[in-house]
Design an enzyme around this catalytic site. Structure first.
Site, short mmCIF file in Angstrom:
data_model
loop_
_atom_site.label_atom_id
_atom_site.label_comp_id
_atom_site.label_asym_id
_atom_site.label_seq_id
_atom_site.Cartn_x
_atom_site.Cartn_y
_atom_site.Cartn_z
N ASP A 248 0.84 -1.21 0.00
CA ASP A 248 0.00 0.00 0.00
C ASP A 248 0.87 1.26 0.00
OD1 ASP A 248 -2.36 1.43 0.10
OD2 ASP A 248 -3.18 0.32 1.81
N ASP B 183 -10.53 1.70 -3.61
CA ASP B 183 -11.05 1.30 -2.30
C ASP B 183 -12.57 1.18 -2.34
OD1 ASP B 183 -8.73 1.00 -0.99
OD2 ASP B 183 -8.80 2.91 0.09
C1 DGJ Z 1 -5.97 1.66 1.93
C2 DGJ Z 1 -6.26 0.46 1.11
O1 DGJ Z 1 -6.63 0.82 -0.18
C3 DGJ Z 1 -7.30 -0.38 1.83
O2 DGJ Z 1 -7.71 -1.44 1.03
C4 DGJ Z 1 -6.68 -0.85 3.10
O3 DGJ Z 1 -5.62 -1.71 2.82
C5 DGJ Z 1 -6.22 0.34 3.93
N1 DGJ Z 1 -5.40 1.23 3.17
C6 DGJ Z 1 -5.45 -0.12 5.13
O4 DGJ Z 1 -4.91 0.91 5.83
#
Ligand code: DGJ
Length: 717
Positions: A447, A511
């Site tokens: 991430d 997301d």
């Molecule tokens: C942002 C990501 O896109 C989510 O899927 C998740 O992993 C969160 N971060 C976790 O902090």
């Protein structure tokens, strides 16, 4: 003067290599016989330069070019004097093979050498890069080195993609008029709004109609993509890395290589562009070959509440459904009880996990699933042991020695670790390497949850170096752990580009798991990136990011056309809905080979409320289509919908695969995909030719908004 002609799969690139090197033509295949170059000399108008303006490989004022220059920079002398601001590049050498070319140009006065490479890949995708070398004694300050390609005047409209968190890659378009249309990315990462594709095309070009000249810039840092239409009527498309003032200085013998610019020409609308990109992706040695496993990611199931007993229950429930990869998301490392602390402390939290991750990993693996783990290696919280011990490891505009020195603004309470600092880079590498070495981990969700603003190393701007250092981290960890797959996630889909995809195995497109948003996000992500590399999960019934509620069939049909998975508490899915979910997982397993190897189809429908996409096997023997309704339909009923892309002369059996019109629906009353009576063929299927499907179509049921139907077609003769 010589000509280099690269031809492949319907595309020609004709390079005119005289004193000045130029792209004479990029577009439709010209056939084996080329025109005399002298036929192509332009006219000279009144009140103008006395010779025709040459649009060189690197457009420049010394050739009369008054559009965006291809190279900007200057020489600095020891006393602060400036010179050498206007390069005049002339061809020194060229070479070529059947599908590649290399041209070297020099400016003997400025002591610069430029090498440009061209490759036409199988499928027709063109790849271009420049390398600029300082062959002189002093420093050359480089402000910009752009890659440009001419497009013909019939390319009168431009379309690119934009977006934000949870709404990545939505199209916008307008006509090309005189001037420059620039999409700047100053996020330090690719960006949620970054244009995965910038396309110029004939008016009203569409999914399967029109000529398109489209480019993609394979870079995960600051960048610009542009269309430049200059006063003399010529148009170029192109891209460049965007540097901060003074960011790139070429010392004697030093060089800078641009990221690759990938360019596709299509005569069949966007689907032709997409095919060129998919052909390139799928021909790569590192392209995933194994069946893409069904994923359960636990983020929206547990967030930061990591509890071994609960996670083991989730693993058991997931395995029982047919899940093949279990991913533990954010929250497993030291001090990480919420998003305020812990980033950088890449040690398994001893309080939460007294026996390490092994008990969970063993449980996951004993169920026959792979184990995946979330990391965010490029980031650091001030509230972390590593930030307390090394305040100078945080990237920012001033050289930082103490915790009180100035920092960039916080974003999600976090900063960027200065990977240009070799000690910081080595620490991060060592920690992730140790976690991977000590645990049975098959997959990393990598991430990157903030824009990288005001990046600096020792007070000098460092976005360029930081991006390269991050790439080096991916590459080094991949080399040490080649069996570990890596997903590129960046607050959802803010790092989706061919730079990161050369070192990762899939992207997290967004997301947002809301199927309605996902229809568009996935359509345009998959305009470039094939579905086997695009994570798409069934989220909870009520989306956590939008609050919309969707039945399982809409969420499932949308998620099927990607690297499929789930992101919710699957323990809570019981009864009929669990049976339906099991059925969907089986459908994915049945069709994933087709979805992940076939040709992407996007129909041009007249009703803006409907969307039809699909995938057709390379040999045309089978296909899968999804029809979705985004709003209430435009007309009272949709009439016939045409299914393009099948073999015209072949007979196909086509059927509704899911939801079966008779399938009882779980949940609230009225939660059904189809209104009232369906056309009779829906109950029993139909046998029709590919030509009839493409030209006449079949009548469709009236779909309720935010619902979808999945159709399968099989060639029978
Ligand atoms: C942002 C990501 O896109 C989510 O899927 C998740 O992993 C969160 N971060 C976790 O902090």
């Amino acid at each position: 003067m010589s000509v280099i002609h690269l031809r492949r799969d319907g595309v020609s690139l004709m390079l005119n290599v005289g004193e000045i090197a130029r792209v004479e033509h990029w577009g439709a295949d010209l056939g084996p016989t080329l025109p005399e170059l002298s036929l192509m000399h332009d006219a000279v108008p009144h009140s103008a330069l006395d010779v025709p303006v040459a649009l060189g490989l690197l457009p420049q004022a010394s050739d009369g070019w008054r559009g965006r220059p291809g190279l900007r920079g200057y020489r600095k002398d020891l006393h602060g004097g400036v010179s050498g601001f206007s390069p005049r590049l002339r061809v020194e050498a060229s070479s070529h093979t059947e599908f590649s070319a290399s041209i070297t140009q020099i400016d003997a006065d400025l002591e610069l050498r430029l090498q440009t490479t061209f490759v036409i890949h199988s499928g027709g995708l063109l790849e271009i890069a420049h390398t600029l070398e300082n062959t002189g004694a002093g420093t050359f300050a480089l402000d910009e080195l752009a890659i440009t390609l001419p497009v013909p005047s019939e390319a009168a409209e431009v379309m690119d993609l934009t977006g934000r968190w949870c709404r990545e890659r939505h199209p916008q378009r307008h006509s090309i008029q005189q001037g420059t249309w620039v999409r700047s990315g100053r996020h330090g990462r690719t960006g949620h709004d970054s244009s995965l594709l910038l396309a110029a095309g004939t008016p009203a070009f569409a999914n399967r109609r029109g000529r398109i000249w489209a480019g993609h810039f394979a870079w995960s840092g600051n960048h610009e993509q542009f269309v430049d239409n200059v006063a003399d009527g010529r148009t170029v498309i192109g891209a460049a890395e965007l540097f901060a003032p003074g960011e790139v200085n070429l010392e004697p013998g030093g060089s800078y290589t641009t990221p690759s610019y990938f360019a596709a020409y299509s005569e069949t609308g966007f689907d032709g562009v997409t095919k060129a990109f998919y052909d390139w992706f799928r021909a790569r040695a590192q392209h995933p070959k194994s069946a893409r496993p069904v994923v359960l990611n636990v983020w929206e199931a547990v967030y930061f509440n990591h509890d071994l007993a609960v996670l083991k229950e989730l693993a058991e429930s997931a395995a029982e459904l047919g899940v093949e990869r279990f991913v533990l998301d954010d929250g497993w490392f030291r001090h990480r009880r919420n998003d305020h602390a812990g980033l950088g402390d890449w040690f398994v939290d001893e309080q939460l996990w007294p026996d390490g991750l092994t008990p969970l990993i063993d449980a996951v693996v004993s169920h026959g699933m792979q184990f995946g783990l979330w990391v965010e290696p490029e980031m650091i919280n001030l509230d972390s042991d590593v930030a307390r011990a090394h305040p100078d490891w945080i990237s920012g505009p001033v050289r930082r020695q103490t915790a009180d020195d100035r920092l960039p603004l916080e974003w999600r309470f976090q900063h960027v670790i200065d990977l240009v600092n070799q000690d910081a880079w080595q620490y991060v590498y060592n920690r992730i390497h140790a976690i991977l070495s000590e645990n049975n981990i098959s997959y990393l969700k990598w991430d990157q949850n903030r824009d990288l603003l005001e990046m600096g190393h020792n007070s000098a701007p460092s976005t360029h170096q930081q991006t390269l250092a991050a790439y080096k981290l991916f590459d080094a960890l991949k080399a040490a752990h080649p069996e570990v797959e890596i997903e590129s996630c960046s607050s959802g889909g803010a790092r989706v580009d061919l730079g990161i995809l050369q070192r990762t195995d899939r992207v997290w497109a967004s997301d947002c798991n809301d199927a309605l948003e996902r229809v568009t996000i996935q359509r345009w992500t998959q305009a470039v990136v094939p579905p086997e590399l695009v994570g798409s999960h069934i989220g909870p019934r009520t989306s956590h990011t939008t609050g919309r509620t969707h039945d399982l069939s809409f969420r499932a049909i949308t998620a099927l056309f990607g690297h499929f998975g789930m992101e919710q508490d699957v323990r809570k899915i019981q009864g009929q809905e669990r049976e339906e979910l099991r059925h969907v997982i089986e459908l994915y397993k049945q069709f994933r080979e087709l979805i992940h190897t076939g040709t992407r189809i996007n129909a041009d429908l007249s009703d803006p409320s409907l969307e039809l996409h699909g995938v057709v096997a390379g040999d045309g023997t089978k296909a899968l289509f999804a029809l979705s309704a985004q709003t209430t339909s435009y007309a009272e009923q949709p009439g016939r919908i045409r299914f393009p892309g099948l073999h015209a002369g072949a007979q196909y059996s086509i059927e509704l695969l899911y939801p079966a019109s008779t399938m009882p629906r779980p949940g609230v009353q009225g939660d059904v995909a189809i209104q009232r009576e369906t056309p009779p063929w829906i109950e029993s299927g139909a046998t029709v030719s590919g030509r009839v499907l493409a030209e006449m179509g079949l009548p469709m049921p009236v779909l309720n908004p935010e619902h979808a139907l999945l159709f399968g077609a099989t060639l029978i003769e």
